[in-house]
Design a protein around this motif. Structure first.
Motif, PDB file in Angstrom:
ATOM      1  N   GLU A  33       0.721  -0.778  -0.101  1.00 45.72           N
ATOM      2  CA  GLU A  33       0.037   0.120  -0.206  1.00 45.72           C
ATOM      3  C   GLU A  33       1.103   1.450  -0.136  1.00 45.72           C
ATOM      4  O   GLU A  33       0.407   2.424  -0.740  1.00 45.72           O
ATOM      5  N   CYS A  36       2.504   1.763  -3.240  1.00 43.25           N
ATOM      6  CA  CYS A  36       1.139   2.688  -4.247  1.00 43.25           C
ATOM      7  C   CYS A  36       1.017   4.446  -4.007  1.00 43.25           C
ATOM      8  O   CYS A  36       1.076   4.826  -4.809  1.00 43.25           O
ATOM      9  N   SER A  39       3.949   5.475  -4.850  1.00 43.10           N
ATOM     10  CA  SER A  39       4.261   6.037  -6.688  1.00 43.10           C
ATOM     11  C   SER A  39       3.280   7.219  -6.755  1.00 43.10           C
ATOM     12  O   SER A  39       3.528   7.859  -8.121  1.00 43.10           O
ATOM     13  N   ASN A  40       2.023   7.452  -6.382  1.00 40.80           N
ATOM     14  CA  ASN A  40       1.097   8.005  -7.093  1.00 40.80           C
ATOM     15  C   ASN A  40       1.603  10.140  -5.853  1.00 40.80           C
ATOM     16  O   ASN A  40       0.535  10.010  -6.626  1.00 40.80           O
ATOM     17  N   PHE A  81      -1.259  -4.903  -8.818  1.00 39.10           N
ATOM     18  CA  PHE A  81      -0.927  -3.516  -8.829  1.00 39.10           C
ATOM     19  C   PHE A  81      -1.313  -3.425 -11.064  1.00 39.10           C
ATOM     20  O   PHE A  81      -0.322  -3.900 -11.712  1.00 39.10           O
ATOM     21  N   PRO A  85       4.474  -0.807 -10.623  1.00 45.73           N
ATOM     22  CA  PRO A  85       5.241   0.477 -10.181  1.00 45.73           C
ATOM     23  C   PRO A  85       6.403   0.442  -9.972  1.00 45.73           C
ATOM     24  O   PRO A  85       7.398  -0.647 -10.989  1.00 45.73           O
ATOM     25  N   ILE A 111      -1.533   5.359 -10.008  1.00 43.11           N
ATOM     26  CA  ILE A 111      -1.649   3.775  -9.608  1.00 43.11           C
ATOM     27  C   ILE A 111      -2.374   2.348  -8.576  1.00 43.11           C
ATOM     28  O   ILE A 111      -2.633   3.841  -7.674  1.00 43.11           O
ATOM     29  N   ARG A 112      -2.703   1.616  -8.992  1.00 44.33           N
ATOM     30  CA  ARG A 112      -3.839   1.191  -8.050  1.00 44.33           C
ATOM     31  C   ARG A 112      -3.230   0.351  -6.975  1.00 44.33           C
ATOM     32  O   ARG A 112      -2.715  -1.227  -8.433  1.00 44.33           O
ATOM     33  N   PHE A 113      -3.431  -0.514  -6.778  1.00 45.99           N
ATOM     34  CA  PHE A 113      -2.949  -1.616  -5.125  1.00 45.99           C
ATOM     35  C   PHE A 113      -4.540  -2.212  -4.842  1.00 45.99           C
ATOM     36  O   PHE A 113      -5.355  -2.472  -4.912  1.00 45.99           O
TER      37      PHE A 113
END
Length: 518
Positions: A33, A36, A39-40, A81, A85, A111-113
């Protein structure tokens, strides 16, 4: 990474770009998490084998290669993911214990986890579900500028002829022989990039920048209904306001009205700039307003504000942030949020070259009050300029803080956080589940103490939707500060407030926030 590098990290603690994680056999889901959320946001470093409080526990030395392989496999698993990432791992030994560092790069995509978008705010990973919050992230990451959005059915009749002439005259007055002086209106529109073509779709027409700069008021309100600047004076009536101005008109008139409002409510202190007499009040009003209008994200529903009190004048507006945190000269690269609007302001003399406004405001703040201004960028941009000399307010009463700007900066952040809450609280969510974690916990604690003087972890989790680890970490810190005493053990543990507990922030904000969630 060397042991000396890690020592510096431990001293700094967790932050927007640093996270400590315990690690048993393999990293837990909360590690990914954080991958993620980093990354965002701005990227960052995750240190496996370090407790939340900075104690180094280490990871199993015999499993370092397995842990690093697991991190790579999870990051590239498209079922977990989307998109993958970018990260790297390294390890080093510290006081006989093994530490693994995960470096996470900021992503140009959202990006989604496990199908969830996470964002990094302060030292917490925030699960985003609000459409507004997620769209704000897309705005931050995309290369497309909202001011370039084309409206095919806007015609020259939707623009004000007097503003077109005014824009031309201002450019000529700024620079003799300016080419806009001899251009036809059509040539002027294209030269200023107000009439544009989207080469991805082939659409051609007037864009949002043209409407905001030259449009009639009814056209502006139609294409950009959330556009407004709320200017307030809060000196005597701090709960509401002493004077107020709501501006929804074109940017040229908005600039004149807002600078006039600031000028009228800010005492004039003349100063020497070299051997010339100058008015820092004029510089502050001009640069603050121009910055707010030029670099605002107009697609955001967050209301822009200019607030004047006994300590400072500050601006708050939505931003398409390329940088997160306090802005200092030499530590950031100036980036135009609306390059078309910024160029028109530059050509007409409203603003100077990119990046000069910050330097000018710092210089003006020193001349006016002898103190440093504060600029903090993010999804919400805040600027606070001190208006009183250190230790003295406008009415010559002593100020409790040695820095006259501190109260203004705190108030700017408070206003920005309440703005976020206003735009994102949902009815089916935990009561404070859409506020930043620190604010959510503060509000929940305040509500429980007001009701019965006792706080429990399950009630805070119910109010905020946060995980128990984060809540306990905050409460334990308050226990160490003497604000709570602990009663009971584990399952029946309660936190009882003491006389040291300060609920001022809750009292200041409970009506604004609770009215939205009740």
């Amino acid at each position: 990474m060397t042991p000396d590098d890690l020592t510096q990290v431990l001293r700094g603690g967790e932050s927007t770009t640093v996270e400590f994680k315990r690690c048993g056999d393999l990293p837990h889901a909360d590690t990914f998490e954080t991958v993620c959320s980093f990354s965002n946001r701005m990227g960052g470093d995750i240190y496996l084998g370090i407790d939340d409080d900075g104690d180094v526990s280490g990871v199993d030395k015999s499993r370092v290669a397995e842990i690093e392989r697991n991190i790579a496999n999870v990051a590239n698993n498209r079922k977990l993911f989307v998109p993958a990432p970018t990260l790297e791992t390294e390890h080093c030994e510290y006081d006989g214990r093994m530490i693994i560092r995960i470096w996470v790069a900021p992503s140009s995509s959202v990006i989604r986890f496990k199908g969830v978008v996470y964002d990094r705010i302060a030292d917490a990973d925030i699960r985003l579900e609000s459409d507004i919050q997620i769209s704000q992230m897309y705005i931050r990451k995309q290369n497309y500028y909202s001011e370039r959005r084309i409206f095919r059915y806007i015609t020259p009749f939707d623009l004000r002829a007097d503003l077109i002439a005014r824009m031309r005259d201002m450019a000529v007055a700024q620079r003799a022989g300016h080419p806009w002086g001899t251009m036809s209106n059509d040539e002027l529109f294209r030269s200023a990039k107000l009439y544009d073509r989207d080469y991805a779709t082939g659409e051609e027409g007037f864009n949002l920048a043209a409407v905001l700069l030259l449009g009639k008021d009814e056209v502006i309100s139609s294409v950009c209904p959330s556009y407004v600047t709320d200017a307030l004076v809060r000196r005597d009536d701090v709960d509401r306001y002493d004077d107020r101005l709501l501006v929804r008109t074109n940017l040229f008139d908005a600039y004149d009205q807002l600078t006039g409002f600031v000028r009228n409510h800010l005492p004039d202190h003349f100063a020497l700039n070299g051997d010339k007499r100058t008015s820092p009040r004029e510089i502050i009003s001009r640069e603050l307003v121009a910055n707010s209008l030029m670099h605002r994200e107009y697609s955001s529903p967050v209301v822009a504000r200019i607030i004047m009190d006994n300590q400072s004048v500050r601006t708050i507006n939505a931003s398409r942030s390329f940088f997160e945190g306090r802005m200092r000269l030499g530590e950031f690269t100036p980036m135009p949020k609306n390059p078309i609007i910024a160029d028109v302001f530059l050509q007409t003399g409203i603003a100077e070259k990119l990046g000069s406004g910050l330097r000018t405001l710092i210089k003006a703040a020193h001349m006016y009050a002898g103190a440093e201004p504060e600029f903090i960028d993010g999804d919400i941009f805040t600027a606070a300029i001190p208006t009183t000399h250190a230790g003295v307010s406008d009415d010559s009463t002593v100020v409790s803080s040695s820095n006259p700007l501190s109260n203004g900066v705190e108030a700017a952040h408070k206003d920005a956080e309440v703005q976020r809450a206003v735009m994102s609280v949902g009815q089916d969510e935990p009561r404070y589940g859409r506020l930043d974690p620190e604010w959510a916990i503060r509000m929940s604690i305040g509500r429980q103490v007001e009701a019965c003087g006792v706080v429990t972890v399950p009630n805070i989790i119910k109010d905020t939707g946060l995980d128990a680890r984060m809540v306990r970490k905050r409460l334990n810190r308050m226990v160490e500060q003497g604000q709570f005493v602990v009663e009971g053990k584990t399952k029946n543990r309660r936190y009882v407030s003491t006389p040291k507990l300060n609920l001022r922030e809750y009292e200041d904000n409970k009506d604004a926030i609770n009215s939205m969630v009740s």
